[in-house]
Design a protein around this motif. Structure first.
Motif, PDB file in Angstrom:
ATOM      1  N   UNK A 192      51.866 -24.104  -0.771  1.00 18.48           N
ATOM      2  CA  UNK A 192      52.059 -22.964   0.118  1.00 18.48           C
ATOM      3  C   UNK A 192      51.293 -23.247   1.406  1.00 18.48           C
ATOM      4  N   UNK A 193      52.024 -23.330   2.513  1.00 18.18           N
ATOM      5  CA  UNK A 193      51.424 -23.495   3.828  1.00 18.18           C
ATOM      6  C   UNK A 193      51.344 -22.116   4.464  1.00 18.18           C
ATOM      7  N   UNK A 194      50.142 -21.723   4.879  1.00 12.98           N
ATOM      8  CA  UNK A 194      49.954 -20.439   5.541  1.00 12.98           C
ATOM      9  C   UNK A 194      49.382 -20.686   6.932  1.00 12.98           C
TER      10      UNK A 194
ATOM     11  N   UNK B 182      51.590 -13.928  10.982  1.00 14.16           N
ATOM     12  CA  UNK B 182      51.422 -14.828   9.844  1.00 14.16           C
ATOM     13  C   UNK B 182      52.761 -15.471   9.481  1.00 14.16           C
ATOM     14  N   UNK B 183      52.714 -16.768   9.173  1.00 16.78           N
ATOM     15  CA  UNK B 183      53.883 -17.499   8.693  1.00 16.78           C
ATOM     16  C   UNK B 183      53.507 -18.139   7.363  1.00 16.78           C
ATOM     17  N   UNK B 184      54.436 -18.090   6.417  1.00 12.23           N
ATOM     18  CA  UNK B 184      54.184 -18.625   5.087  1.00 12.23           C
ATOM     19  C   UNK B 184      55.373 -19.470   4.654  1.00 12.23           C
ATOM     20  N   UNK B 185      55.121 -20.694   4.199  1.00 13.91           N
ATOM     21  CA  UNK B 185      56.162 -21.527   3.600  1.00 13.91           C
ATOM     22  C   UNK B 185      55.670 -21.880   2.203  1.00 13.91           C
ATOM     23  N   UNK B 186      56.322 -21.323   1.185  1.00 14.82           N
ATOM     24  CA  UNK B 186      55.869 -21.569  -0.190  1.00 14.82           C
ATOM     25  C   UNK B 186      56.726 -22.610  -0.903  1.00 14.82           C
TER      26      UNK B 186
END
Length: 127
Positions: A38-40, A80-84
């Motif tokens: 997970x990139x936050x 906020x951006x999230x790539x899980x």
């Protein structure tokens, strides 16, 4: 005699972008499910309209590898951006081959502002 003119393509110049200070963004990488991470990216400035990222890392089985995230349009005032779904490896037809010994993870985040200007943020990530 007729002279033939050939256009010689010139290499696209690398555009240097201004880098933001290290504390301008909060960036983290955590293990998610199985082999996914997970990139936050947090604390995105309010006038940023899009972000993209490039991650490079070392492996014990394939040398230096990379992940390029396509530009993502942000909602107005999105902080906020999230790539899980981030994986260190390659997937094809539902089968994934994971990179081994992932280390020295570097990230460059490109921030595109609503006025069209760009700034960058560079950092190291740990998993």
């Amino acid at each position: 005699t007729s002279e033939e003119k050939v256009a010689i393509p010139s290499p696209t110049p690398k555009v240097e972008i201004e880098l933001l200070p290290a504390d301008a963004l909060s960036v983290a990488l955590k293990r998610g499910t199985a082999q996914q991470y997970i990139l936050t990216i947090d604390e995105i400035p309010k006038d940023v309209s899009a972000i993209s990222y490039e991650i490079t890392y070392d492996t014990t089985n394939k040398g230096i590898q990379g992940i390029v995230g396509s530009p993502i349009q942000l909602r107005e005032a999105q902080k906020k951006y999230l790539n899980d779904q981030l994986i260190f490896g390659t997937c094809s037809r539902g089968k994934c081959v994971f990179d081994e010994g992932v280390s020295n993870i570097q990230i460059l985040i490109r921030l595109t502002y609503s006025d069209g200007s760009e700034k960058g943020w560079k950092g190291s990530l740990e998993i």
